[in-house]
Design a protein around this motif. Structure first.
Motif, mmCIF file in Angstrom:
data_model
loop_
_atom_site.group_PDB
_atom_site.id
_atom_site.type_symbol
_atom_site.label_atom_id
_atom_site.label_comp_id
_atom_site.label_asym_id
_atom_site.label_seq_id
_atom_site.Cartn_x
_atom_site.Cartn_y
_atom_site.Cartn_z
ATOM 1 N N ASP A 222 13.147 -5.656 -4.011
ATOM 2 C CA ASP A 222 13.085 -5.176 -2.635
ATOM 3 C C ASP A 222 13.914 -3.909 -2.456
ATOM 4 O O ASP A 222 13.519 -3.002 -1.716
ATOM 5 N N TYR B 27 14.448 -5.244 6.843
ATOM 6 C CA TYR B 27 14.274 -6.317 5.867
ATOM 7 C C TYR B 27 14.532 -7.627 6.595
ATOM 8 O O TYR B 27 15.650 -7.884 7.047
ATOM 9 N N THR C 92 8.316 -14.693 9.350
ATOM 10 C CA THR C 92 7.225 -14.069 10.101
ATOM 11 C C THR C 92 7.586 -13.932 11.578
ATOM 12 O O THR C 92 7.119 -12.999 12.247
ATOM 13 N N LEU D 213 9.503 -10.787 11.827
ATOM 14 C CA LEU D 213 8.597 -9.676 11.560
ATOM 15 C C LEU D 213 7.782 -9.328 12.802
ATOM 16 O O LEU D 213 7.684 -8.158 13.197
ATOM 17 N N TRP E 258 4.875 -5.454 4.798
ATOM 18 C CA TRP E 258 4.377 -6.021 3.550
ATOM 19 C C TRP E 258 5.460 -6.878 2.901
ATOM 20 O O TRP E 258 6.614 -6.873 3.316
ATOM 21 N N GLU E 259 5.072 -7.612 1.876
ATOM 22 C CA GLU E 259 6.004 -8.309 1.007
ATOM 23 C C GLU E 259 5.562 -8.083 -0.425
ATOM 24 O O GLU E 259 4.404 -7.724 -0.680
ATOM 25 N N SER E 260 6.458 -8.298 -1.371
ATOM 26 C CA SER E 260 6.111 -8.121 -2.785
ATOM 27 C C SER E 260 6.475 -9.385 -3.554
ATOM 28 O O SER E 260 7.515 -10.002 -3.302
ATOM 29 N N HIS F 220 8.509 -15.170 -2.639
ATOM 30 C CA HIS F 220 8.911 -14.537 -1.383
ATOM 31 C C HIS F 220 10.422 -14.450 -1.274
ATOM 32 O O HIS F 220 11.138 -15.430 -1.437
ATOM 33 N N THR F 221 10.918 -13.261 -1.018
ATOM 34 C CA THR F 221 12.333 -13.070 -0.699
ATOM 35 C C THR F 221 12.499 -12.552 0.721
ATOM 36 O O THR F 221 13.449 -12.908 1.413
ATOM 37 N N GLY F 222 11.597 -11.686 1.149
ATOM 38 C CA GLY F 222 11.678 -11.149 2.497
ATOM 39 C C GLY F 222 10.513 -10.222 2.775
ATOM 40 O O GLY F 222 9.723 -9.888 1.880
ATOM 41 N N PHE F 223 10.379 -9.836 4.048
ATOM 42 C CA PHE F 223 9.363 -8.872 4.459
ATOM 43 C C PHE F 223 10.023 -7.526 4.713
ATOM 44 O O PHE F 223 11.163 -7.448 5.160
#
Length: 338
Positions: free
Chosen positions: A86, A204, A208, A211, A230-232, A253-256
């Motif tokens: 991130d 960051y 949701t 977000l 987005w997220e990666s 998932h760590t964060g958006f």
């Protein structure tokens, strides 16, 4: 600091044949012990980076200087860190450039701060804001350990961003803002005032709910471009002969991440031609309400005061060990090479 043979005070990452990692700080006369035997620090001092040293039990250890990503995952931490996957995207998609003036809140353990400092360089400015003094102390110590001295571009302010930012910068003087906090929507007004036209805000957030609230608050406030989020997910691969397959474990998932850009003064919005999805603002949509959030509300694990005090001591000890390097040592010349 990043080149040449190993020297006293260097951090070295030892990897055993099973891939287990151990990070040590080299000191003459010291030894690194395991349950099977030990490795002498003196066997590493003066050896080249990427060397192999033999354990007294006959096991070979690969010795390398830790990368920034290695340091972040092994450094003392008081708060959850922003992971390298991130941090790399924040630096890229927020377009953090050498010489930029960047505002960061909150600091946590300083993981993201290290990447931002590398990006802005000695000629830029990173103004970090953190509400908790103990977290700020851990972050400062971690940065001193990694860079070998106080970074000239960095200042850390303990306090609330909304109150402290107007006193620290003038209107329209900040190039980029990075928010890693529970309620970034509370800071949109003060951040918008500080950003230059076209400046980037990147948030960051973990859930949701956060977000959506950031995006909708920015839309109602005006003065921002359409939010992009987005997220990666990162999945490693096993490589051995013909056995090439995805790893069984992955970084999920760590964060958006959400980005906005500041519009010019007097421009309230850039009208969208794309219609919202059917039902997006239907009967089930609940407008934003004012409420207090806590880390526990988001499922974040909290650390006890006792453990935090120990983390502060560990971070301070690592920084003091690096500070003990003689003033005339060439490793103290500048920080940009760290």
């Amino acid at each position: 600091m990043r080149r040449g043979p190993f020297r006293p005070g260097d951090r070295v990452q030892l990897t055993d044949p099973k891939g287990r990692l151990h990070t040590i700080t080299l000191e003459p006369g010291k030894t690194f012990h395991t349950h099977r035997g030990h490795v002498r620090h003196d066997d590493l001092i003066g050896a080249p980076d990427g060397t192999v040293v033999e354990h007294t039990a006959g096991t070979d250890y690969l010795a390398l200087r830790p990368l920034l990503s290695d340091f972040v995952l092994s450094m003392p931490r008081g708060a959850q860190v922003v992971y390298p996957k991130d941090a790399g995207q924040i630096v890229t998609y927020a377009d953090i450039f050498p010489g930029a003036t960047v505002v960061e809140a909150g600091v946590g353990s300083g993981a993201l701060s290290l990447s931002l400092l590398r990006a802005v360089g000695d000629t830029g400015r990173l103004l970090s804001f953190e509400r908790r003094e103990d977290f700020a102390e851990i972050a400062r110590a971690n940065a001193r350990t990694f860079f070998g001295r106080e970074h000239p571009a960095w200042s850390v302010t303990v306090g609330d961003l909304v109150e402290a930012l107007p006193r620290a910068v003038g209107p329209g003087t900040v190039d980029r803002v990075v928010l890693d906090m529970l309620a970034p929507w509370d800071c949109l007004d003060v951040v918008g005032e500080a950003l230059v036209p076209g400046g980037v805000l990147i948030c960051y957030v973990a859930t949701t709910t956060q977000l959506s609230r950031v995006a909708e608050t920015a839309r109602r406030a005006g003065g921002w471009t359409e939010p992009v989020a987005w997220e990666s997910l990162v999945r490693g691969w096993h490589l051995e002969g013909l056995a090439v397959r995805p790893e069984h474990r992955m970084h999920g998932h760590t964060g958006f991440l959400l980005t906005l850009r500041r519009l010019a003064p007097g421009v309230e919005e850039h009208r969208r031609t794309k219609r919202p999805a059917p039902g997006a603002y239907g009967e089930d949509y609940t407008p934003v309400v004012e409420e207090e959030w806590s880390a526990e509300d988001l499922g974040e694990r909290t650390r006890t005061e006792k453990r935090l005090r120990r983390t502060v001591r560990d971070a301070r000890a690592a920084a003091e060990a690096r500070d003990a390097i003689p003033e005339n040592d060439p490793r103290r010349e500048g920080v940009s090479g760290a």
